[in-house]
Write a protein that holds these residues in place. Structure first.
Motif, PDB file in Angstrom:
ATOM      1  N   ARG A   1       0.833  -1.212   0.000  1.00 49.09           N
ATOM      2  CA  ARG A   1       0.000   0.000   0.000  1.00 49.09           C
ATOM      3  C   ARG A   1       0.864   1.257   0.000  1.00 49.09           C
ATOM      4  N   VAL A   2       1.889   1.252   0.859  1.00 51.03           N
ATOM      5  CA  VAL A   2       2.750   2.439   0.972  1.00 51.03           C
ATOM      6  C   VAL A   2       3.493   2.667  -0.346  1.00 51.03           C
ATOM      7  N   VAL A   3       4.074   1.586  -0.874  1.00 53.59           N
ATOM      8  CA  VAL A   3       4.876   1.713  -2.098  1.00 53.59           C
ATOM      9  C   VAL A   3       4.013   2.204  -3.252  1.00 53.59           C
ATOM     10  N   ASN A   4       2.768   1.719  -3.324  1.00 55.21           N
ATOM     11  CA  ASN A   4       1.916   2.088  -4.445  1.00 55.21           C
ATOM     12  C   ASN A   4       0.999   3.281  -4.156  1.00 55.21           C
ATOM     13  N   GLY A   5       1.229   3.920  -2.990  1.00 51.46           N
ATOM     14  CA  GLY A   5       0.468   5.139  -2.684  1.00 51.46           C
ATOM     15  C   GLY A   5      -1.021   4.902  -2.462  1.00 51.46           C
ATOM     16  N   GLU A   6      -1.381   3.671  -2.013  1.00 50.27           N
ATOM     17  CA  GLU A   6      -2.800   3.417  -1.768  1.00 50.27           C
ATOM     18  C   GLU A   6      -3.202   3.889  -0.368  1.00 50.27           C
ATOM     19  N   PRO A   7      -4.519   4.160  -0.173  1.00 56.86           N
ATOM     20  CA  PRO A   7      -4.967   4.646   1.138  1.00 56.86           C
ATOM     21  C   PRO A   7      -5.027   3.509   2.162  1.00 56.86           C
ATOM     22  N   GLY A   8      -5.385   3.837   3.417  1.00 60.69           N
ATOM     23  CA  GLY A   8      -5.590   2.817   4.440  1.00 60.69           C
ATOM     24  C   GLY A   8      -4.360   2.565   5.289  1.00 60.69           C
ATOM     25  N   VAL A   9      -3.416   3.482   5.290  1.00 63.39           N
ATOM     26  CA  VAL A   9      -2.225   3.323   6.124  1.00 63.39           C
ATOM     27  C   VAL A   9      -2.083   4.584   6.985  1.00 63.39           C
TER      28      VAL A   9
END
Lengths: 329, 329
Positions: free
Chosen positions: B17-25
């Motif tokens: 998620r962090v690497v791909n810039g996705e939400p929820g972190v």
């Protein structure tokens, strides 16, 4: 577009439909419009349109051999013209490989260059037809395009070699060797043709053993030069087909048992400081590059003219090696 | 990614998620993941992923001066390595202009090259930071990067110049001139530093009039060489900072009234056939190019290591000009 419409006897809107591939035009009308376009030499020039829009233009230059200093001033001249036009120049080298040339030229097109300058390695450039039709301005330099009608800028290889060999003949030589590049290279065979013409002009026979075309690898050139300089009827002079050959011949002659005259095609750095200085048939490599680049930018400016072939003169530079008299065998 | 997850104490999904810039972190978790990535020297390598997908890679090479034959074997070696990896090489030349270097490097990136090899003209390469972060592998060659931690492959300019000048000292010279390239060029100042070190090693003073840095334009080099060779206390030997300088100095010395010793940095074609042969501190330009290109392809293969500085040795080639004794003034 007005001229096309008038010639085809249709309205502007119809021409626009054909050019942009829109529906609503009968096959017959479409053919008439296309014929008119062909007749008027018009072609859709995306590059010119892009330039007018003010985007930075980019030019691709397909070079031949990076290790041949002959191409450095050509390359630099192209770069200077590109810079004067605010365009970016990107290069690649074919290393005398036709497939690599094709790959590079198409890779540049895929990266959306506006124009191409190609020093051909191959002899069939029909692969560029779709790119040229799509508006990529293309100019060939140093060697002509194969099976494609395109702008080309050359040196007078035939005339230059003929003058250089005639110079050796004028200094008393009758047995003159010719050492050239590979036979599929246009400049190599043109220079050989110039050698044969000069020998024929002087009524001199040419022994097959005096002619050698092949790679410019030092080992091959050295072997062939030594072969021509040995044996019962050695040559008394050599004509070298380009600067890569000349440099190796200079090395061979530095250790030869008797003086051998030499004229080389192409000037090269320090040729005048050797002993003797090396007499050469000089090409103007910078002018080749400049002329080709200027031609390309005229095309990018939207100038519509039939392809043109420009041939630049060479210049005999007398320095000593070409004026040595024939030595006793 | 497993290592990153373990180090940050989170799951694989969170790292993704962090690497791909996705939400929820949460911000805190994101920071922990990023710290772990930094600590492990991991960076998202788009290039490597592209290569693995089998697309043809392309490499951009930002050259310095096309007219300097020193760069031809470097360029060619990079091309050979690229070809061996099935990659396309495109070049451009900065002509020693920092702004042009930046423009070219960024244009190559805009054209989606996978990697860059840069011969720097400028001294601030922070403009490449976003490209490098986005995965464009970058290696500097011949001169170091400015204000950027990156792979670099150099020759030992300092050590080579020191050895060349010491060679002149060993042949009896006390008044030795140094003619180099422009002072903002790393190799020019490193070679000057080598000259000063060799003079200091021998306990010899350096007169300001014996040192000249500036463009390699023949007129400037000629004027400065003639100045050092004239006057009441002329130099008896010259050290030339690169091959462009050496070639002009050779011309000046060819008409000098007395013999002057010469050692040049960089080997050059025909140096051995001049009279006297020119003693040089030779760099291995092909090895510079090959080393840089191999380093780049290791990066493209996904090898994660801290930036490395490689310094290649030079080699003193003795040919005559550097062994001439001091002549009477």
């Amino acid at each position: 577009m007005k001229d096309v419409a008038a010639r085809a006897g249709v309205g502007l809107k119809t021409v626009s439909r054909v050019v942009n591939g829109e529906p609503g035009v009968t096959p017959d009308t479409e053919r008439r419009v296309r014929d008119a376009i062909t007749a008027l030499g018009f072609r859709r020039n995306d590059s010119a349109r892009i330039l007018r829009k003010g985007r930075t233009a980019s030019i691709g230059l397909v070079l031949e051999d990076l290790a041949d200093p002959f191409y450095a001033p050509l390359n630099r001249a192209v770069e200077e013209v590109a810079r004067a036009h605010g365009a970016l120049l990107i290069n690649g080298s074919s290393a005398e490989d036709a497939e690599r040339e094709r790959e590079l030229a198409l890779a540049f097109c895929a990266r959306r260059v506006d124009g191409l300058i190609v020093i051909p390695a191959g002899s069939d450039h029909r692969y560029l037809e779709p790119e040229i039709a799509a508006g990529v301005a293309t100019v060939f330099v140093d060697r002509p395009a194969g099976l494609l009608d395109a702008d080309v800028v050359l040196s007078d290889s035939f005339g230059g070699a003929r003058e250089g060999v005639a110079h050796l003949v004028a200094h008393g030589h009758r047995r003159i060797g010719f050492l050239g590049d590979q036979p599929h290279i246009h400049t190599a065979t043109e220079r050989l043709r110039g050698y044969r013409a000069a020998m024929a002009d002087a009524g001199l026979p040419v022994d097959d053993a005096w002619v050698s075309l092949g790679t410019t690898a030092p080992e091959r050139v050295r072997r062939e030069a030594e072969r021509m300089l040995g044996g019962p009827r050695p040559v008394t002079a050599l004509f070298a087909g380009n600067n890569r050959v000349t440099v190796t011949v200079v090395r061979v002659l530095a250790t030869a048992r008797r003086p051998v005259a030499l004229v080389g095609f192409d000037d090269f750095e320090l040729a005048d400081l050797l002993s003797p200085g090396v007499t050469v048939v000089a090409q103007d490599a910078a002018r080749l590059g400049r002329t080709a680049a200027e031609r390309l930018f005229r095309r990018l400016d939207g100038v519509l003219e039939p392809p043109r072939r420009v041939e630049l003169p060479t210049r005999l530079v007398v320095r000593g090696s070409g004026e040595l008299p024939p030595a006793e065998g």
